[in-house]
Structure formats: C-alpha cells, structure tokens
Write an enzyme that holds these catalytic residues in place. Structure first.
Site, PDB file in Angstrom:
ATOM      1  CE1 TYR A  41      13.284   4.796 -12.237  1.00 32.08           C
ATOM      2  CE2 TYR A  41      15.171   3.410 -12.723  1.00 32.08           C
ATOM      3  CZ  TYR A  41      14.020   4.039 -13.137  1.00 32.08           C
ATOM      4  OH  TYR A  41      13.589   3.905 -14.432  1.00 32.08           O
ATOM      5  CG  LEU A 182       8.661  -8.631 -18.961  1.00 27.62           C
ATOM      6  CD1 LEU A 182       9.146  -9.553 -17.863  1.00 27.62           C
ATOM      7  CD2 LEU A 182       8.751  -9.313 -20.318  1.00 27.62           C
ATOM      8  CB  ILE A 221      15.946  -1.803 -19.516  1.00 27.91           C
ATOM      9  CG1 ILE A 221      14.856  -0.752 -19.795  1.00 27.91           C
ATOM     10  CG2 ILE A 221      17.237  -1.450 -20.236  1.00 27.91           C
ATOM     11  CD1 ILE A 221      15.166   0.597 -19.176  1.00 27.91           C
ATOM     12  CG  ASN A 233      13.688 -10.995 -17.531  1.00 29.82           C
ATOM     13  OD1 ASN A 233      12.653 -11.573 -17.814  1.00 29.82           O
ATOM     14  ND2 ASN A 233      13.761 -10.109 -16.542  1.00 29.82           N
TER      15      ASN A 233
END
Length: 269
Positions: A41, A182, A221, A233
């Site tokens: 990342y 999601l 997550i 969330n």
C-alpha cells in the site's frame, strides 16, 4: 484464540500521508482497535504516525500488515527482512498480525512459513495470517506452520460471499477477514440491501457489514478515509439484522469479484 476486533480500518489506496495518518488517528479515537495495512500500500509510515498520534495505548491496538512477493520477496530471509522494515516504517516494536499478501512470486509454503514461525519465536509478531489463498493453499500453509493460523483475508461481501472459505475458517477455528466488504461501493445499488437499510434507518454500508459480522469467525476491514465514512462503518456494530434479513442477503446468490491479479489461485479453478 485471541480476539480480533470485529471492524477494522482498511487503508488500501489511502496514500496521501497526512490524510492517511489523520484517518487512522480519527478511527482509533472513535473506538476502532484494528488497523490493517500492507507493504504494497505504500502507507505504513503514515499508518504508524496515526497510531502514534492517537490518544490510545499501542497495546490496545491490533495492527496488521502484509509481506509481498514484489516488495521484499517471500523466501525465509526475505520475510524476516520485510517484517523488520515494516516495523521500522510503522514505528512499532512488534506486530499483532502478519499476512502473506498473495501466494505468488517466490512464495513457497515450507520456506515462507518457516520465516513466519521464526518471527513468532523472536516475539516480533504475535499471529500468522495469509491472504488471497484457496482452501488447498491454506491447508498446505498450515501443514508447514508450527504456530496456529490466526486469519485468512479475502475479498468478501454480499456479491462474493465466499461460503467455502468461511466454512473452512469456522471448522478450523481461525478468522476470515473480509476486505472490500462493500464491494467497491456496489452494495449501495443492491435493492435488498437498500430496503433493509431503510427499514433500520441505517446505511447500506452498515447493513452489508452487519451481514458479514453475523457470520461466525468473520471480521471486516472496510476502507474509509473521511470521518463521516469511518463513523458510518463503525455504526454497523450497533445494527442487528433478523434472520429473515440475513437470509434475504444470503439468497442474492452472486459471485462477482472486484479484485484480480495475475497468479491469483482462483484463476486456476
């Protein structure tokens, strides 16, 4: 098995250093206790800054990162080196959970898992995880591990429910950690989820997360960077779906994947 907080903060694509650090700090001070990042990342330093800035004891935060074949490699010594670099970037003395990000490149179950076992023995990581594995690859990894497998992370959401992987996690008592829970925002277009959300005065995101958390041994997550989305969330923890609502989502019966890469194990299925 140690407890893994039900909802963590995903940080994939959160690459602006200041925004990433602030989102981590915000999440922790809001009540999150699980932060997920990865070498790939490119934001481990910012995540570490957010953890340090938060008014929360480090030992109360469950921090996970992932070693990647294309960053340091997955041979025994490369796993050790990669983890040490990640710890330096995060500003931490130990890691709660380390994953193999993908079973690709020079991943070799015997050699890679031996590196993970050494890190556990040295007290540099508490738990071992794998990510984007098949059941067969999970079982192979476990065969070469002395430490117990703690978690498997995989894309999981109402459009990709991953029944086989979830059943294996339940049977063998490790966590199934849902990333992209999601479905890259696609849950907002599912009529059944929107209807259930309206009935509860909740968001579709909260319904999707609550559905995941209704499954045994499943954690989620969701990625979020704004305070609004981080808070929304987290609100899924207060949402209880009834059996009929859970069944409506179960019955969507779809298999739509949004994360692909060369060498992914499902491409051979």
């Amino acid at each position: 098995m140690a407890d893994l907080p039900a909802i963590g903060l995903g940080t994939w694509q959160n690459t602006d250093p200041d925004a990433c650090a602030e989102s981590v700090r915000t999440a922790l001070e809001m009540g999150y206790r699980h932060i997920d990042t990865a070498q790939y990342y490119g934001n481990e330093e910012a995540v570490g800054e957010g953890i340090a800035a938060a008014d929360v004891d480090r030992d109360d935060v469950f921090v996970a990162t992932k070693v990647h074949a294309e960053k340091f490699g997955l041979a025994h010594d490369e796993v050790i080196e990669g983890l040490e670099v990640s710890l330096d970037r995060l500003g931490l003395d130990y890691l709660d959970l380390l994953y193999v990000h993908w079973p690709v490149g020079n991943y070799d179950a015997a050699e890679t898992m031996a590196g993970f076992d050494e890190l556990v023995d040295r007290g540099l990581i508490d738990h071992v995880g794998v990510s984007n594995f098949s059941v067969e690859l999970i079982e192979e990894a476990v065969d070469h591990l002395d430490a117990p497998l703690f978690a498997h992370q995989a894309e999981t959401h109402p459009l990709l429910p991953q029944e086989e992987l979830r059943a294996h996690a339940k049977e063998h008592d490790y966590y199934h950690v849902a990333y992209s829970p999601l479905a890259r925002g696609n849950v907002f277009d599912i009529d059944e989820i929107v209807d259930i959300a309206e009935a509860h005065d909740a968001s579709p995101a909260q319904v999707s997360l609550a559905w995941l958390l209704s499954k045994e041994n499943v954690r989620a997550i969701p990625k979020a960077s704004s305070e609004e989305h981080i808070r929304d969330n987290f609100g899924a923890l207060d949402l209880d779906l009834d059996d009929d609502e859970i069944e409506r989502i179960d019955d969507l019966d779809q298999s739509e994947r949004f994360v692909e890469r060369e060498g992914a194990p499902w491409l051979d299925e």
